[in-house]
Design a protein around this motif. Sequence first.
Motif, PDB file in Angstrom:
ATOM      1  N   ASN A 292       0.823  -1.208   0.000  1.00  0.00           N
ATOM      2  CA  ASN A 292       0.000   0.000   0.000  1.00  0.00           C
ATOM      3  C   ASN A 292       0.857   1.258   0.000  1.00  0.00           C
ATOM      4  O   ASN A 292       1.886   1.323   0.685  1.00  0.00           O
ATOM      5  N   VAL A 293       0.454   2.234  -0.782  1.00  0.00           N
ATOM      6  CA  VAL A 293       1.026   3.578  -0.751  1.00  0.00           C
ATOM      7  C   VAL A 293      -0.144   4.550  -0.700  1.00  0.00           C
ATOM      8  O   VAL A 293      -1.287   4.184  -0.979  1.00  0.00           O
ATOM      9  N   LYS A 294       0.140   5.803  -0.379  1.00  0.00           N
ATOM     10  CA  LYS A 294      -0.940   6.783  -0.275  1.00  0.00           C
ATOM     11  C   LYS A 294      -1.533   7.131  -1.639  1.00  0.00           C
ATOM     12  O   LYS A 294      -2.708   7.485  -1.741  1.00  0.00           O
ATOM     13  N   LEU A 295      -0.705   7.064  -2.683  1.00  0.00           N
ATOM     14  CA  LEU A 295      -1.178   7.225  -4.059  1.00  0.00           C
ATOM     15  C   LEU A 295      -0.276   6.408  -4.972  1.00  0.00           C
ATOM     16  O   LEU A 295       0.939   6.342  -4.751  1.00  0.00           O
ATOM     17  N   ALA A 296      -0.883   5.818  -5.995  1.00  0.00           N
ATOM     18  CA  ALA A 296      -0.124   5.130  -7.040  1.00  0.00           C
ATOM     19  C   ALA A 296      -0.440   5.797  -8.374  1.00  0.00           C
ATOM     20  O   ALA A 296      -1.601   6.091  -8.672  1.00  0.00           O
ATOM     21  N   TYR A 297       0.607   6.043  -9.152  1.00  0.00           N
ATOM     22  CA  TYR A 297       0.475   6.692 -10.464  1.00  0.00           C
ATOM     23  C   TYR A 297       1.116   5.790 -11.508  1.00  0.00           C
ATOM     24  O   TYR A 297       2.275   5.407 -11.386  1.00  0.00           O
TER      25      TYR A 297
ATOM     26  N   TRP B 192      -7.433  11.664  -1.721  1.00  0.00           N
ATOM     27  CA  TRP B 192      -6.081  11.754  -1.148  1.00  0.00           C
ATOM     28  C   TRP B 192      -6.186  11.802   0.375  1.00  0.00           C
ATOM     29  O   TRP B 192      -6.898  12.650   0.904  1.00  0.00           O
ATOM     30  N   PRO B 193      -5.519  10.873   1.050  1.00  0.00           N
ATOM     31  CA  PRO B 193      -4.801   9.726   0.489  1.00  0.00           C
ATOM     32  C   PRO B 193      -5.763   8.626   0.051  1.00  0.00           C
ATOM     33  O   PRO B 193      -6.927   8.623   0.460  1.00  0.00           O
ATOM     34  N   ALA B 194      -5.277   7.713  -0.761  1.00  0.00           N
ATOM     35  CA  ALA B 194      -6.094   6.601  -1.223  1.00  0.00           C
ATOM     36  C   ALA B 194      -6.281   5.591  -0.090  1.00  0.00           C
ATOM     37  O   ALA B 194      -5.383   5.388   0.729  1.00  0.00           O
ATOM     38  N   PRO B 195      -7.442   4.945  -0.017  1.00  0.00           N
ATOM     39  CA  PRO B 195      -7.626   3.897   0.989  1.00  0.00           C
ATOM     40  C   PRO B 195      -6.759   2.682   0.658  1.00  0.00           C
ATOM     41  O   PRO B 195      -6.376   2.479  -0.498  1.00  0.00           O
ATOM     42  N   PRO B 196      -6.409   1.859   1.649  1.00  0.00           N
ATOM     43  CA  PRO B 196      -5.674   0.635   1.359  1.00  0.00           C
ATOM     44  C   PRO B 196      -6.490  -0.304   0.467  1.00  0.00           C
ATOM     45  O   PRO B 196      -7.708  -0.153   0.359  1.00  0.00           O
ATOM     46  N   TRP B 197      -5.808  -1.244  -0.148  1.00  0.00           N
ATOM     47  CA  TRP B 197      -6.459  -2.124  -1.126  1.00  0.00           C
ATOM     48  C   TRP B 197      -7.693  -2.801  -0.539  1.00  0.00           C
ATOM     49  O   TRP B 197      -8.715  -2.924  -1.219  1.00  0.00           O
ATOM     50  N   ASN B 198      -7.609  -3.259   0.706  1.00  0.00           N
ATOM     51  CA  ASN B 198      -8.713  -4.041   1.278  1.00  0.00           C
ATOM     52  C   ASN B 198      -9.912  -3.190   1.663  1.00  0.00           C
ATOM     53  O   ASN B 198     -10.919  -3.711   2.156  1.00  0.00           O
TER      54      ASN B 198
END
Length: 405
Positions: A250-255, A396-402
């Motif tokens: 997990n990261v706060k944003l992925a581009y 922002w930030p993005a939620p974790p994958w789960n």
Amino acid sequence: MMRATRRTVLAIGLAAPFVARAQAQPRAVPLGGSIPMTGAAAETGLNVLHGYQAAVKRIEEMGGIQAGGQTYRFELRLVDDASDPSRAVTLIQRQVDEQVPLFLGSFGSNIVLPTCAITERARRPMVQAGGGSDQIFTQGRRYVFGVFPRATRQFETTTNFFKSLDPKPQTFAILYTNDPFSRFSAEGARTSLTGAGFQVTDFVQLPAVVTDVTTVLARIRETRPDVLIATTHDEHSLLITRQMISSDTNVKLAYFGLGPQTAAYRQAIGRYADSILTASYWASNAPYQCPYFGSAKGFEEYYNRNFQRPLAYHMASGAACILAFAEALKAAGGPDAAKMRDALAAMDFLCFYGRIKFTPQGDGDAELMGPLVAQVQGGRLEIVGPPAAATARPIWPAPPWNQRG
């Protein structure tokens, strides 16, 4: 509805509209080139192809192009390079030998680079929407033009987006593959980010063909950057995303530079695609007016009436290449290759795609033709930067994958 064919040769000469008997029929101007209709780059290659088709069809419906007292129409003579640079070189050389005067580009700098070298030697103009490597534009070529800025100049608007976030992200990791476009894009991103005061904690080169990134992702979980930047092509972006999900990286944003723009990527990732950032060179709600399609929204409506493949910005970029040739044909007074090259070099034309203006080296002007920042929200692409073009506020930030979906 029109569908792209996957046959080796695609020759499109759409029927001309009714013309009075005393008036000469439009003269066909061949547009040669190759495009990935099959192979690894086919998903995006077919998008660009549909853009070519849409603009050629629209010009036919308008009665052709008036230039030098003659009416002209374009005839696409595109061949399937199967995403293979060697095959593309052979096919383009054959078209040059057959005296095809003008060329459209393939998709992928690894194909555009060797093929534009052939058309350059033959002094045949190429306009393309598939190659952004700096090497295309920094080796003294005069006959190749791109509707994107070169790779090292493509990240400025994205850096400005990160600067606008509150709180601002601090640390970035950059992944890229060992190919010209991805490498130059990564270097441009690093230069832009560090110049803005951000910290790049990891700058990782992946092989040209990526099959596994688990070791790299383990490193990302250790360093915990705020943002992961991947200047990768569609298929590699998809693989990295899937392995991030499966490894709970997990990261706060992925581009991802390429991939999320396509419906195929978003469908493959499903709910996990939400919050992922990407670049988009065109949006249908942009305030651009156009003598061919009326507006940006007009292009979207025209495309959706005539084609079934889901619309992405690649279709708009492909259509912009055709319109650039159409305007150059008018300015040159006919399909003379040298005069059309000069007309392209001097072009400053506003259409549904935006303002088309090339640098002296042939790439798109970075200030006028740089990308918008898009984010997947609810399965759709929303423009989140710059503010004047935004259709939604960034997540922002993005939620974790789960927690997505």
